[in-house]
Write an enzyme that holds these catalytic residues in place. Structure first.
Site, short mmCIF file in Angstrom:
data_model
loop_
_atom_site.label_atom_id
_atom_site.label_comp_id
_atom_site.label_asym_id
_atom_site.label_seq_id
_atom_site.Cartn_x
_atom_site.Cartn_y
_atom_site.Cartn_z
N HIS A 14 -1.25 4.23 -0.07
CA HIS A 14 -0.72 3.04 -0.76
C HIS A 14 -0.41 3.33 -2.24
O HIS A 14 0.65 2.97 -2.74
CB HIS A 14 -1.74 1.91 -0.63
CG HIS A 14 -1.17 0.55 -0.82
ND1 HIS A 14 -1.63 -0.56 -0.18
CD2 HIS A 14 -0.15 0.10 -1.60
CE1 HIS A 14 -0.93 -1.63 -0.55
NE2 HIS A 14 -0.03 -1.25 -1.42
N TYR A 29 -3.73 -6.01 2.15
CA TYR A 29 -3.14 -7.35 2.24
C TYR A 29 -4.05 -8.34 2.99
O TYR A 29 -3.82 -9.54 2.93
CB TYR A 29 -1.76 -7.31 2.94
CG TYR A 29 -0.72 -6.45 2.26
CD1 TYR A 29 -0.92 -5.94 0.98
CD2 TYR A 29 0.47 -6.14 2.90
CE1 TYR A 29 0.03 -5.14 0.36
CE2 TYR A 29 1.44 -5.35 2.28
CZ TYR A 29 1.20 -4.85 1.02
OH TYR A 29 2.16 -4.05 0.42
N1 LIG Z 1 3.61 -0.24 -1.67
C1 LIG Z 1 3.30 -1.11 -2.60
O1 LIG Z 1 2.54 -0.83 -3.56
C2 LIG Z 1 3.90 -2.49 -2.53
C3 LIG Z 1 3.84 -3.33 -3.66
C4 LIG Z 1 4.44 -4.57 -3.58
C5 LIG Z 1 5.05 -4.99 -2.40
N2 LIG Z 1 5.06 -4.17 -1.30
C6 LIG Z 1 5.67 -4.61 -0.01
O2 LIG Z 1 6.99 -5.07 -0.25
C7 LIG Z 1 7.14 -6.39 0.24
C8 LIG Z 1 8.17 -7.17 -0.56
O3 LIG Z 1 7.83 -7.23 -1.93
P1 LIG Z 1 7.24 -8.56 -2.63
O4 LIG Z 1 6.54 -9.38 -1.62
O5 LIG Z 1 6.47 -8.06 -3.80
O6 LIG Z 1 8.52 -9.29 -3.26
P2 LIG Z 1 10.01 -9.69 -2.78
O7 LIG Z 1 10.19 -9.46 -1.33
O8 LIG Z 1 10.95 -9.07 -3.74
O9 LIG Z 1 10.02 -11.24 -3.12
C9 LIG Z 1 9.29 -12.19 -2.40
C10 LIG Z 1 9.44 -13.53 -3.10
O10 LIG Z 1 10.83 -13.87 -3.18
C11 LIG Z 1 11.09 -15.09 -2.50
N3 LIG Z 1 12.31 -14.84 -1.71
C12 LIG Z 1 12.43 -14.19 -0.53
N4 LIG Z 1 13.71 -14.15 -0.13
C13 LIG Z 1 14.43 -14.77 -1.09
C14 LIG Z 1 15.81 -15.05 -1.26
N5 LIG Z 1 16.72 -14.67 -0.35
N6 LIG Z 1 16.20 -15.72 -2.38
C15 LIG Z 1 15.31 -16.11 -3.31
N7 LIG Z 1 13.98 -15.88 -3.21
C16 LIG Z 1 13.55 -15.22 -2.10
C17 LIG Z 1 9.87 -15.39 -1.66
O11 LIG Z 1 9.58 -16.76 -1.67
P3 LIG Z 1 9.55 -17.64 -0.29
O12 LIG Z 1 8.37 -17.17 0.51
O13 LIG Z 1 9.41 -19.03 -0.80
O14 LIG Z 1 10.86 -17.39 0.39
C18 LIG Z 1 8.76 -14.66 -2.42
O15 LIG Z 1 8.20 -15.49 -3.41
C19 LIG Z 1 5.71 -6.94 0.13
O16 LIG Z 1 5.56 -8.16 0.82
C20 LIG Z 1 4.93 -5.77 0.66
O17 LIG Z 1 5.03 -5.70 2.07
C21 LIG Z 1 4.51 -2.92 -1.37
#
Ligand SMILES: NC(=O)c1ccc[n+]([C@@H]2O[C@H](COP(=O)([O-])OP(=O)(O)OC[C@H]3O[C@@H](n4cnc5c(N)ncnc54)[C@H](OP(=O)(O)O)[C@@H]3O)[C@@H](O)[C@H]2O)c1
Length: 269
Positions: A102, A44
């Site tokens: 990861h 990240y």
């Molecule tokens: N292990 C892996 O391979 C892997 C892969 C992907 C992700 N991850 C981890 O999982 C975390 C979360 O997944 P993600 O970042 O992919 O996606 P997510 O948390 O599902 O979605 C984040 C997005 O949704 C918006 N959002 C957040 N809260 C919201 C709500 N209550 N209502 C509407 N929209 C909302 C955010 O925008 P705003 O910023 O405008 O609120 C952002 O654009 C990552 O940040 C990372 O730490 C791990």
């Protein structure tokens, strides 16, 4: 949630794509609002800022559960140790609470990687260890090879994806499941059905998505860059979806539901 001796807060802050001052600010705000679990990764490019946010928050180090992950290019033994130590230097921590592989890498024997992962715990660089993006066959192999308890498998999970097989495999081995992209990268926040269910509870569609996963037994790590959404996403412990609502959310799952691109990921099945 307790798993393999680890106590993992059920809600954590995801930090993928949060960079620089924004990342440090969001981590600090989240901790001040009561979050006690932060998810980062060497990939990240924000471990330095996660560490800064942690220190700026004034919350004691031992009260926060910090996860980082080793990228698949670094899964050979020597590279794994180097990557782990570099993450700790960037975070300015002597150990993380949880260190994850990861993504798997089929070019490197899993036995070698599991050995390296478990050694990081034995050396005191990680309090707990686990995996991410592991399929059912890989979970079975990892459990056989691990010499330390694995505490989680972090996988993509939200209403649009049916993860019941992987979740069942994790349960068989008492491995917790951490749901990443739990709002489906924002899609769930705009979902008409989730919004309608939310109205029954005076909650938003995003909160219904998170609550659904928590009732399914997951740890959730939603990401946001907005303070008001940090509050929204953590206000999910004062209502309960009934069995009919849970079923309705389950029915949103479909074969094209993934939001994270697996096209470059190795196929182990
Ligand atoms: N292990 C892996 O391979 C892997 C892969 C992907 C992700 N991850 C981890 O999982 C975390 C979360 O997944 P993600 O970042 O992919 O996606 P997510 O948390 O599902 O979605 C984040 C997005 O949704 C918006 N959002 C957040 N809260 C919201 C709500 N209550 N209502 C509407 N929209 C909302 C955010 O925008 P705003 O910023 O405008 O609120 C952002 O654009 C990552 O940040 C990372 O730490 C791990």
């Amino acid at each position: 949630m307790t798993s393999g001796g680890a106590r993992i807060p059920v809600i954590g802050l995801g930090t993928w794509d949060l960079r620089g001052r924004t990342c440090a600010r969001v981590v600090e705000q989240a901790l001040q609002l009561g979050y006690r679990h932060i998810d980062t990764a060497e990939m990240y490019g924000n471990e330095r800022e996660v560490g800064e946010g942690l220190r700026a928050s004034g919350i004691r180090r031992d009260d926060v559960f910090i996860t980082t992950k080793v990228w698949p290019d670094h899964l050979a033994s020597t590279a794994f140790e180097r990557a782990t130590k570099e993450s700790l230097v960037r975070l300015r921590l002597s150990e993380v609470d949880l260190l994850l592989i990861h993504w798997p890498n089929p070019r490197i024997p899993l036995a070698e990687t599991m050995g390296a992962l478990c050694r990081m715990k034995q050396a005191g660089f990680a309090r707990h260890v686990g995996v991410s993006n592991f399929t059912v066959p890989l979970i079975e192999e990892a459990m056989r090879l691990a010499t330390e308890p694995l505490v989680t498998n972090q996988i993509e999970w939200h209403p649009y994806i049916d993860q019941s097989k992987v979740v069942a495999a994790c349960r068989r081995h008492s491995l917790s499941v951490t749901a990443y992209s739990p709002i489906a990268r924002g899609r769930a926040g705009n979902d008409v059905q989730l919004r309608r269910i939310g109205l029954n509870h005076r909650k938003t569609a995003g909160q219904v998505s998170l609550r659904f996963l928590i009732q399914e037994g997951a740890i959730v790590i939603p990401r946001t860059s907005r303070r008001e959404r940090l509050e929204e996403n953590s206000a999910v412990f004062d209502f309960e979806l009934d069995p009919a609502e849970m079923d309705e959310v389950r029915k949103l799952a479909n074969r094209r539901g993934r939001v994270v691109d697996w096209s470059g990921a190795p196929n182990w099945d």
